[in-house]
Enzyme design. Structure first.
Site, short mmCIF file in Angstrom:
data_model
loop_
_atom_site.label_atom_id
_atom_site.label_comp_id
_atom_site.label_asym_id
_atom_site.label_seq_id
_atom_site.Cartn_x
_atom_site.Cartn_y
_atom_site.Cartn_z
N CYS A 2 0.84 -1.19 0.00
CA CYS A 2 0.00 0.00 0.00
C CYS A 2 0.87 1.24 0.00
O CYS A 2 1.77 1.40 0.82
CB CYS A 2 -0.95 0.10 1.20
SG CYS A 2 -2.09 -1.26 1.31
N ARG A 29 4.17 -0.38 -4.50
CA ARG A 29 3.90 -0.88 -3.15
C ARG A 29 2.58 -1.65 -3.08
O ARG A 29 2.29 -2.30 -2.07
CB ARG A 29 3.85 0.29 -2.16
CG ARG A 29 5.15 1.07 -2.08
CD ARG A 29 4.99 2.24 -1.13
NE ARG A 29 4.66 1.77 0.20
CZ ARG A 29 5.55 1.42 1.12
NH1 ARG A 29 6.84 1.51 0.84
NH2 ARG A 29 5.19 1.00 2.30
N TRP A 75 -2.80 -2.78 -1.68
CA TRP A 75 -2.47 -4.21 -1.78
C TRP A 75 -3.36 -4.88 -0.74
O TRP A 75 -3.17 -4.70 0.46
CB TRP A 75 -0.99 -4.45 -1.46
CG TRP A 75 -0.53 -5.85 -1.67
CD1 TRP A 75 -0.08 -6.40 -2.83
CD2 TRP A 75 -0.44 -6.89 -0.67
NE1 TRP A 75 0.26 -7.72 -2.62
CE2 TRP A 75 0.05 -8.05 -1.31
CE3 TRP A 75 -0.74 -6.96 0.69
CZ2 TRP A 75 0.26 -9.24 -0.65
CZ3 TRP A 75 -0.53 -8.16 1.36
CH2 TRP A 75 -0.04 -9.28 0.68
N ASN A 101 -2.15 2.36 5.59
CA ASN A 101 -1.26 1.27 5.22
C ASN A 101 -0.93 0.50 6.49
O ASN A 101 -0.37 1.09 7.42
CB ASN A 101 0.02 1.85 4.58
CG ASN A 101 1.10 0.80 4.39
OD1 ASN A 101 0.81 -0.38 4.26
ND2 ASN A 101 2.35 1.22 4.38
N GLY A 102 -1.29 -0.77 6.55
CA GLY A 102 -1.04 -1.56 7.76
C GLY A 102 -2.22 -2.47 8.02
O GLY A 102 -3.06 -2.69 7.14
N GLU A 483 17.84 -17.86 -6.05
CA GLU A 483 17.43 -16.50 -6.47
C GLU A 483 16.96 -16.51 -7.94
O GLU A 483 15.96 -15.88 -8.28
CB GLU A 483 18.60 -15.53 -6.25
CG GLU A 483 18.52 -14.18 -6.96
CD GLU A 483 17.37 -13.27 -6.49
OE1 GLU A 483 16.68 -13.62 -5.52
OE2 GLU A 483 17.18 -12.23 -7.14
N LYS A 487 13.19 -15.44 -9.02
CA LYS A 487 12.93 -14.34 -9.94
C LYS A 487 12.08 -14.80 -11.11
O LYS A 487 11.16 -14.11 -11.53
CB LYS A 487 14.26 -13.77 -10.42
CG LYS A 487 14.26 -12.32 -10.59
CD LYS A 487 14.66 -11.48 -9.39
CE LYS A 487 13.95 -11.80 -8.09
NZ LYS A 487 14.50 -11.09 -6.97
N GLU A 490 8.50 -15.18 -9.96
CA GLU A 490 7.84 -13.90 -9.66
C GLU A 490 7.35 -13.17 -10.89
O GLU A 490 6.27 -12.60 -10.89
CB GLU A 490 8.82 -12.96 -8.94
CG GLU A 490 8.97 -13.23 -7.48
CD GLU A 490 9.91 -12.23 -6.86
OE1 GLU A 490 9.46 -11.45 -6.03
OE2 GLU A 490 11.11 -12.20 -7.21
N HIS A 506 19.20 -36.57 -5.18
CA HIS A 506 18.41 -37.07 -4.04
C HIS A 506 16.91 -36.84 -4.23
O HIS A 506 16.15 -36.90 -3.26
CB HIS A 506 18.88 -36.39 -2.75
CG HIS A 506 20.31 -36.68 -2.43
ND1 HIS A 506 20.75 -37.92 -2.01
CD2 HIS A 506 21.41 -35.91 -2.54
CE1 HIS A 506 22.07 -37.88 -1.84
NE2 HIS A 506 22.49 -36.67 -2.16
N LYS A 605 5.91 -4.43 -3.11
CA LYS A 605 7.22 -4.11 -2.53
C LYS A 605 7.00 -3.76 -1.06
O LYS A 605 5.95 -3.23 -0.70
CB LYS A 605 7.76 -2.89 -3.27
CG LYS A 605 9.23 -2.66 -3.13
CD LYS A 605 9.96 -3.24 -4.29
CE LYS A 605 11.45 -3.05 -4.16
NZ LYS A 605 12.14 -4.16 -4.80
C1 F6R Z 1 11.94 -10.85 -4.40
C2 F6R Z 1 11.56 -9.78 -3.49
C3 F6R Z 1 11.12 -10.15 -2.12
C4 F6R Z 1 11.89 -9.30 -1.08
C5 F6R Z 1 11.38 -9.60 0.34
C6 F6R Z 1 12.17 -8.84 1.38
O1 F6R Z 1 12.27 -10.34 -5.66
O2 F6R Z 1 11.61 -8.62 -3.82
O3 F6R Z 1 11.29 -11.50 -1.88
O4 F6R Z 1 13.25 -9.60 -1.19
O5 F6R Z 1 10.03 -9.25 0.43
O6 F6R Z 1 12.06 -7.47 1.22
P1 F6R Z 1 13.04 -6.47 1.94
O7 F6R Z 1 14.42 -6.70 1.40
O8 F6R Z 1 12.53 -5.12 1.61
O9 F6R Z 1 12.99 -6.78 3.41
#
Ligand code: F6R
Length: 610
Positions: A2, A29, A75, A101-102, A483, A487, A490, A506, A605
């Site tokens: 949010c 966000r 969000w 937001n929260g 990673e 990615k 996502e 395994h 985010k």
């Molecule tokens: C993956 C991604 C998320 C963040 C996770 C932690 O691409 O962006 O997995 O890495 O939500 O976020 P931060 O680093 O802001 O604590």
């Protein structure tokens, strides 16, 4: 999670473009619905719409004069994304409007009480109770006091921006565990979840702390605690530039940020290496240097991509820092019976500095007496403020929802930390110099990886229709495999699994056939022969292999179906090179499958809910 935005101005302005622009900058966000409310000469104008901000834009028009306005990009947590659940939410008398937001944890009991008192709810959200609660207190108290009393009744996390038609020149904002800052210019005041939204207007900001609220009018700005104590706080200057929060020539933030990976590492190491002495200079840790010397254990706590940086850091700190390390998902750590003491450091890693799970684990460790260290990107964020000491990674604003440049800069800081701690212990000058000098030339090597982009795009074109992928790597490149898989999932919604290459036999090997390609990281380091055997095992089962290999490894092109080359570097530093093709591959595949890679479905985010 949010994005909220608001402004108060001395003169009336054409308000909708200001709010819409602020929301668009915060859209990363959360982007399932959006809304705004503007104070006008004829009461409050409010519009809310499910979908992206351009859907809201279509229904608000472009010429509403106002000198006070609020908006939110959502969000969803409580209540599906819909027009009615979009913010702002408002009171029965349609005088009090707010964005949030929260999460209000006690919203159910508050709602029951308020309904008994005759309040009628219009949404399924937790947020709406706040508007009714303020309305209820307003019957006996001033706007400011009603807000204060309402906030004292709320249990949970929040950043609120609140307006009231009966006080048309006042905005009240409040914060508890969700980010909020106030931007100040000569003519306007702004509030936003983060700095990127206010940069076009001002770089002067004041950060609100938990348990504080602020009153903004065209001529005044003051902060107080919920216990009515006045707070005086200095302004700070945001270092980020406007250009950093624009896409410029790139079609997506994700691609721009991948192309910024060399700069992100450059910025993370700038001024922090003394190559001739083989030392890392980390100013943020100076005050606790002696405590770090005495440590006998480090616990790294993080989520998502930051967690995977932590896993890589475990190898770095154990091999070169000579200290035992455990890496935990923050969301699990807080519920474990962990023993923390003064010789244990908790290192919290977070790009946003606002991730609720990481913050929660940190608060728990603090209570138990650990030394709390942070590796955070956003200056002034909650985690940055909560730790005893820390290092900023200075990656600049990361707008793409999928984390890319923050990851490599976290790795750069972790390698600095391994050097820093290693040199406090038994690491020789020779090894220290080797790491420092190789780290100092790494950004140039990373730029060379970007030159592989056309080849990576070609490979993405060849593979983008496959529905399953396996990602494999060993030792330092095991977390990189995780990673790469994360990615791809996502931004392209493809099923991808990351494994330590040695683990393949395994179990995961059962999935291998001609329709299940593998991305295998095989640099020319201590793991090369072992990973080569794993590739042979895949090929023997008709699996396709894309190899990420070190320049000069000709043999690999005879075995793998496709090869992406990266420059040679120290084994510990390889992840900063090997992850770049995986980020680019995920980007291209996501775009080729027709997805908006900057706004992956269901994600946001800065995950400020638990
Ligand atoms: C993956 C991604 C998320 C963040 C996770 C932690 O691409 O962006 O997995 O890495 O939500 O976020 P931060 O680093 O802001 O604590």
């Amino acid at each position: 999670m949010c994005g909220i935005f608001g402004f108060v101005s001395k003169e009336k302005i054409n308000a909708t473009p200001v709010i819409i622009d602020g929301l668009k900058r915060l859209e990363y966000r959360g982007y399932d619905s959006a809304g705004l409310a503007l104070m006008t000469g004829r009461g409050i104008f409010c519009r809310k719409k499910a979908g992206r901000i351009f859907e809201l834009e279509k229904v608000v028009g472009n010429n509403i004069e106002s000198n006070i306005g609020i908006g939110q990009s959502r969000w969803a947590t409580h209540g599906k994304p819909s027009d009615k659940n979009a913010h702002p939410h408002f009171s029965c008398d349609k005088k009090i409007y707010l964005v949030h937001n929260g999460i209000i944890e006690n919203f159910k009991e508050l709602r029951v009480k308020l309904e008994k008192r005759g309040h009628v709810f219009r949404s399924d959200t937790d947020t709406e109770v706040a508007a009714h609660l303020i309305e209820d207190f307003s019957k006996s108290y001033s706007f400011e006091e009603a807000v204060r009393l309402a906030l004292k009744s709320i249990v949970g996390t929040y950043a609120f921006v609140i307006v009231n038609a009966d006080n048309p020149t006042t905005m009240i904002v409040a914060r508890n565990s969700s980010p909020l800052l106030v931007g100040l210019s000569d003519t306007h005041k702004f509030v936003a979840s983060d700095a990127s939204a206010i940069l076009p207007h001002t770089r002067k900001v004041v950060y609100l702390h938990d348990g504080e609220f602020a009153i903004l009018t065209p001529s005044d700005f003051r902060i107080a605690t919920l216990d009515r104590k006045a707070v005086s706080r200095d302004q700070e200057l945001i270092e980020w530039s406007q250009d950093e929060v624009k896409k410029n020539k790139f079609p997506h933030f994700m691609l721009k940020e991948i192309y910024e990976e060399p700069d992100a590492v450059e910025n993370a190491i700038r001024g922090r290496l003394i190559v001739k002495d083989g030392l890392a200079k980390l100013g943020g840790l100076e005050l606790v240097e002696d405590k770090i010397k005495r440590l006998n254990r480090v616990i790294i706590s993080a989520c998502g991509t930051a967690y995977l940086a932590g896993l890589t850091g475990e190898y770095m700190l154990e091999e070169y820092g000579e200290i035992p390390v455990e890496v935990e998902y923050a969301s699990e750590l807080r519920y474990k019976k962990q023993k923390f003491d003064a010789r244990t450091a908790l290192l919290s890693i977070s790009q946003s500095g606002e991730t609720a799970d990481t913050l929660g684990a940190l608060k728990e460790a603090k209570r138990k007496g650990a030394l709390n260290l942070g590796l955070v990107n956003v200056v002034g964020s909650s985690i940055a403020r909560e730790v005893d000491a820390g290092v900023y990674n200075h990656a600049g604003p990361e707008i793409g929802v999928a984390s890319t440049k923050a990851f490599v800069s976290q790795l750069a800081v972790l390698s600095l930390l391994a050097l820093f701690i290693g040199r406090q212990r038994d690491m020789s000058l020779v090894i220290g110099r080797r790491i420092a000098s190789e780290l100092s030339v790494l950004p140039d090597k990373m730029k060379r990886v970007l030159k592989e982009a056309p080849n990576i795009k070609k490979i993405a074109r060849k593979y983008h229709k496959y529905d399953h992928f396996l990602y494999l790597g060993r030792k330092y490149n095991y977390p990189v495999a995780l990673e790469g898989a994360l990615k791809l999932k996502e931004v392209s919604y493809i099923h991808a699994e990351g494994y330590g290459a040695g683990e393949m036999k395994h179990g995961p090997i059962a999935m291998i056939d001609k329709n299940f390609p593998s991305m295998v990281i095989i640099p020319s380091d201590s793991m090369r022969e072992k990973v080569l055997s794993n590739i042979q095992e895949i090929k023997a089962r008709d699996g396709k292999v894309v190899a990420i290999a070190t320049e000069g490894n000709k043999e690999i092109s005879k075995i793998a179906d496709d090869v992406i080359y990266i420059p040679k570097t120290l084994e510990m530093l390889t992840p900063m090179l090997s992850v770049m093709p995986l980020h680019l591959f995920a980007y291209y595949v996501g775009v080729m499958r027709g997805y908006d890679v900057d706004h992956p479905r269901n994600l946001a985010k800065a995950v400020s809910v638990e």
